[in-house]
Design an enzyme around this catalytic site. Structure first.
Site, mmCIF file in Angstrom:
data_model
loop_
_atom_site.group_PDB
_atom_site.id
_atom_site.type_symbol
_atom_site.label_atom_id
_atom_site.label_comp_id
_atom_site.label_asym_id
_atom_site.label_seq_id
_atom_site.Cartn_x
_atom_site.Cartn_y
_atom_site.Cartn_z
ATOM 1 C CE LYS A 175 -4.524 0.532 0.268
ATOM 2 N NZ LYS A 175 -5.738 -0.044 0.362
ATOM 3 C CG ASP B 174 -7.280 3.736 -0.400
ATOM 4 O OD1 ASP B 174 -7.964 2.101 -0.756
ATOM 5 O OD2 ASP B 174 -7.309 4.470 0.371
HETATM 6 N N1 GLU Z 1 -7.243 -0.104 -2.787
HETATM 7 C C1 GLU Z 1 -7.721 -0.436 -2.970
HETATM 8 C C2 GLU Z 1 -7.937 -1.636 -1.673
HETATM 9 O O1 GLU Z 1 -8.266 -1.165 -0.903
HETATM 10 C C3 GLU Z 1 -8.393 -1.338 -4.411
HETATM 11 C C4 GLU Z 1 -6.117 -2.317 -4.448
HETATM 12 C C5 GLU Z 1 -5.691 -2.103 -6.075
HETATM 13 O O2 GLU Z 1 -6.091 -2.447 -6.883
HETATM 14 O O3 GLU Z 1 -4.218 -2.714 -5.626
HETATM 15 O O4 GLU Z 1 -8.166 -2.958 -1.743
#
Ligand code: GLU
Length: 445
Positions: free
Chosen positions: A126, A166
Site C-alpha cells: 500500500k 484508493d
Molecule cells: N485500494 C483498493 C483496496 O483497498 C484496491 C487496491 C488495488 O486495486 O490494487 O483493496
C-alpha cells in the site's frame, strides 16, 4: 488471546510506536489465529507471524511540487511493500491529509490477507501521501502525481509492485502517474498500475468492482439466512467511488438505499438515492452532496450528523477507517439491523464489531467484503499480460465468481474452526494459512 500470540503481539506493538491503526489491524488478526497455531506449530517455529508483521520494504520520500500560485509545496510519499509470498506487491495509493505511516501499514497489512482470499497471485502492499487533492486544480494534481512518480518509479514494476487507486486516487491520478512512469522508463508497461482508462489498458468493471463486490458478498451472507437485498432498507456511508457503485448494485438487486454521506453531512432520500444524479454531482462535477440536495425534491440534508442515525436493515460502510463506532452499532442493532458489509477498509471500530457479533448480525469484514476491487485489478493484470480486453459481462461474471468464492472460503473456514457464521475468523484464518504456507515453502527470506 492465545498466550503464545500475546508475546508476539506485544513485540510488534512495541516495535511500531504511535501507529494506532496498524496496531488495531494487527490485534484483530491475532485474535483469530490461536486455533491455527494449535494445528500448525510449524508456523510458530518458523516465526511466520513476526515476519508477516515486518514489511519486506518501506519507502518514505519527499514529494516537492509547485502550486498554481508558484509556491513550493512539500508532501510526504509512502510505499510499504509488505509481503510478496503470493505475487508482486499489490495495493492502492491513498492521497489524503490523514495519511501517515500507521495508516499505510494498516492498509498494507490488511491487503496481504485480502489479496490471499481472492485466490489471485498477488502479494500485499500500500502507499500514498498526505497530499490533499480537494480544491486543487487538475494542473496541480498532475504536477503532484508527476513528482510522486519521479521517486516511486524505481521501486515498482509489473513483476515487482503494482499500485492502484484508493481514497483520493481515481482514474485521473492513475493517468498522470502512468504517463510519468512511461516517460521516465520509456516502457509501455501496462501491468505496472491498475485502474487505468479503458482505451489505454484498463479493465471494464474495475471502477464498479469494489462497490459491486461488497454487495455481492453481502447478498451471499443474506442468502445463508434465506434472505436477499430485495426489499431491504440500506444505508451507505460515503459518496465516493465505492459508495456510489454499492448503491447502484444494491438498488439493482431490489433494495432501497435511503442515505449516504460525505465529510460534511448526510442525505436522506426515502425514495431511494438517484444514482444518475449522484454520479453527475460527484464524478462529473467533483461536487459535494449538498449539490445533490439542491437538485432533488423530497430529500433532506443533515449537516455534520452521523449517517448511522438513520435506521437500516443493511449497513454498508464505504467511507473510511473507524467511521462506525460501538454506539452507532448498538443503535443500528436496536433498530433491526440484519447485515453489515464493509466496503471501506476497517470502517467498524473493534467495539462495533463486537456489538454486531454479539447481536448475531451478519458481519462481512472489509478484507473479504471489499476484495472485489483488488480482485478486478488482478483481472486487469491478466488482460494486460495477454494483451487482451474482455467484455463487461465476462468481467462482471468473473468478479461475481470471485466474490462467491471468497464468501465460501470464509464461511467454510469458520465452520472448520467451530465458529459458523464468524466471517472475521474465516477471513483472517483463510487468508493467513494461504500466505503462511507459501512463506514456509519459500524458506527464511
Ligand atoms: N485500494 C483498493 C483496496 O483497498 C484496491 C487496491 C488495488 O486495486 O490494487 O483493496
Amino acid at each position: 488471546m492465545d498466550a503464545r500470540l500475546e508475546a508476539v503481539r506485544d513485540t510488534v506493538l512495541a516495535r511500531n510506536p504511535g501507529e494506532a491503526e496498524f496496531h488495531q489491524a494487527v490485534v484483530e488478526v491475532f485474535e483469530s489465529l490461536g486455533p491455527v497455531h494449535d494445528r500448525h506449530p510449524e508456523f510458530l517455529e518458523a516465526a511466520i507471524l513476526e515476519r508477516l508483521c515486518e514489511p519486506e520494504r518501506q519507502i518514505i520520500f519527499r514529494v516537492p511540487w509547485t502550486d498554481d500560485s508558484g509556491r513550493v509545496q512539500i508532501n510526504r510519499g509512502f510505499r510499504v511493500e509488505f509481503n510478496s509470498a503470493l505475487g508482486p506487491y499489490k495495493g492502492g495509493l491513498r492521497f489524503h491529509p490523514s495519511v501517515y505511516l500507521g495508516i499505510v501499514k494498516f492498509l498494507g497489512f490488511e491487503q496481504i490477507f485480502k489479496n490471499a482470499l481472492t485466490g489471485m497471485p498477488i502479494g500485499g502492499g500500500k502507499g500514498g501521501s498526505d497530499f490533499d487533492p480537494r480544491g486543487r486544480s487538475d494542473a496541480e494534481v498532475m504536477r503532484f502525481c508527476q513528482s510522486f512518480m519521479t521517486e516511486l518509479y524505481r521501486h515498482i514494476g509489473e513483476y515487482t509492485d503494482v499500485p492502484a487507486g484508493d481514497i483520493g486516487v481515481g482514474g485521473r491520478e492513475i493517468g498522470y502517474l502512468f504517463g510519468q512512469y512511461k516517460r521516465i522508463t520509456n516502457r509501455y508497461e501496462s501491468g505496472v498500475l491498475t485502474g487505468k482508462g479503458i482505451s489505454w489498458g484498463g479493465s471494464l468493471v474495475r471502477p464498479e468492482a469494489t462497490g459491486f463486490g461488497t454487495v455481492i458478498f453481502t447478498e451471499e451472507m443474506l442468502k445463508t439466512r434465506g434472505s436477499s437485498f430485495d426489499g431491504q432498507r440500506v444505508v451507505v456511508s460515503g459518496s465516493g467511488n465505492v459508495a456510489i457503485n454499492a448503491i447502484a448494485k444494491a438498488q439493482a438487486l431490489g433494495a432501497t438505499v435511503v442515505a449516504c454521506s460525505d465529510s460534511s453531512g448526510y442525505v436522506v432520500d426515502e425514495a431511494g438515492i438517484d444514482v444518475g444524479l449522484l454520479r453527475q454531482v460527484k464524478e462529473v462535477e467533483r461536487g459535494r452532496l449538498k449539490d445533490y440536495v439542491l437538485r432533488r425534491s423530497g430529500v433532506s440534508y443533515v449537516e455534520a450528523g452521523c449517517v448511522w442515525d438513520v435506521d437500516a436493515t443493511v449497513a454498508l460502510p464505504c467511507a473510511t477507517q473507524n467511521e462506525l463506532d460501538g454506539g452507532a452499532a448498538a443503535r443500528l442493532v436496536r433498530n433491526g439491523l440484519l447485515a453489515v458489509g464493509e466496503g471501506a477498509n476497517m470502517p467498524s471500530t473493534r467495539d462495533a464489531v463486537a456489538v454486531f457479533q454479539e447481536a448475531g448480525v451478519l458481519f462481512g469484514p472489509g478484507k473479504a467484503a471489499n476484495a472485489g476491487g483488488v480482485a478486478t485489478s488482478a483481472l486487469e493484470m491478466q488482460q494486460n499480460a495477454s494483451r487482451d480486453s474482455w467484455s463487461f459481462e465476462h468481467t462482471e461474471q468473473r468478479l461475481t465468481d470471485i466474490m462467491v468464492g471468497i464468501h465460501h472460503r470464509c464461511a467454510s473456514t469458520a465452520d472448520e474452526y467451530g465458529e459458523p457464521g464468524n466471517y472475521v475468523l474465516g477471513a483472517n484464518i483463510g487468508g493467513f494459512v494461504k500466505v503462511a504456507d507459501a512463506m514456509l515453502a519459500q524458506g527464511l527470506i
